[in-house]
Enzyme design. Sequence first.
Site, PDB file in Angstrom:
ATOM      1  N   GLN A 104      23.247 -49.755 -77.778  1.00 28.29           N
ATOM      2  CA  GLN A 104      23.239 -48.346 -78.188  1.00 28.29           C
ATOM      3  C   GLN A 104      22.737 -47.449 -77.056  1.00 28.29           C
ATOM      4  OE1 GLN A 104      24.362 -46.593 -80.720  1.00 28.29           O
ATOM      5  NE2 GLN A 104      25.228 -48.360 -81.775  1.00 28.29           N
ATOM      6  N   SER A 105      23.086 -47.789 -75.831  1.00 28.73           N
ATOM      7  CA  SER A 105      22.640 -47.026 -74.670  1.00 28.73           C
ATOM      8  C   SER A 105      23.211 -45.611 -74.655  1.00 28.73           C
ATOM      9  CB  SER A 105      23.062 -47.750 -73.386  1.00 28.73           C
ATOM     10  OG  SER A 105      22.920 -46.904 -72.262  1.00 28.73           O
TER      11      SER A 105
END
Length: 413
Positions: A104-105
Amino acid sequence: MAGVSAAAAAGKIGSFLSKKPYAPPSWASHLYPVPSHTFSLGHFPTPIHRWNLPNLPNGTEVWIKRDDLSGMQLSGNKVRKLEFLMADAVAQGADCVITVGGIQSNHCRATAVAAKYLNLDCYLILRTSKLLVDKEPGLVGNLLVERLVGAHIDLVSKEEYGKIGSVALADLLKKKLLDEGRKPYVIPVGGSNSLGTWGYIEAINEIEHQIQISGDVEFDDIVVACGSGGTIAGLALASKLSSLKTKAKGLGYAMNTAEELKFVKDIAAATGIVLDPVYSGKAAYGMLKDMAANPAKWEGRKILFVHTGGLLGLYDKVDELSSLSGSWCRMDLEESVPRKDGTESHHRVITSLDLDSACRISSISLSGLIPYLACTFISMSSSRGIKASEFRGGKKESEGNLSEPEFAEQKRN
């Protein structure tokens, strides 16, 4: 652009997504390397406003720098770094970019969007759990945007990431792309290198100008979340070199606790500011916790809190947040609720009209057109008169042409 304000220059048509020469602030001109160009990817300057947080120490003011509003699909602080990094990629003739991050960068999502803005392909190496590395990654949060814009995604497990490292993983993919005849440009984790750091050197320059324009606000401390370190490195260095002379306090990256997620919800309900769960939410939580434990340290100080964005990360926390979110209910209606004017729904739909009639209708006030719920201009060369269909209770009852006098009479009635 002599005699033109930065805001006016940024608002010029065609300035967004443009490449422009970069001139550093005078107090940073001796740093090396100084970028030669930057791309205009964000909406700057981002606003600063008073943040009415509850239970602050006596005399303490907290202001918030809204880098969550920097644009590029809610990309937050990542935009500032990418303005410099993407300019370098284009200058080197790259046709694609590679970067690395968590599943989930925010940085990876921002890179994917920036690449498509500039007509480059994007390759992402995303770290996930061993149990999920061979499974469909889904379309939640940042992944949804990445996949919508067509980023190429390679998954690795946390164990593989720890063993090989981000640099070696990126180099492995770079070699593969080079062998295919591509021209890849590698952006480090978080965009945090000497070039990316210029994003927040420039942010301090922006804050300095905002303070000069305001004239009556000075800050003692800057508080910001710390992940890969590029943001706080730029803030700390530029704060020391510039006229601000504020202390930068960095609060670190980690997993969320239930208490932190409740804090994010409570702050949203109290102030309307939605924090992300990984960066700004943790930083604000740590700041207020320290204020409660050590109020004397904060009393009378003016704090600038930098909201670094990352709101899409909340979508990955919906299960944990579901029990904390606001309630809802079905509206209680009686079986038959009459219209306010006591009449049944009755409207006429205009389906076609000629150019003269269109011009006459457009000159009539909007209030006079309320009964005409839809207009579709089928042909500008149709015969004079307005073709209309009459509906009562959702059923079509008649169809015909209204002459202009008839239309005027219908309007009066």
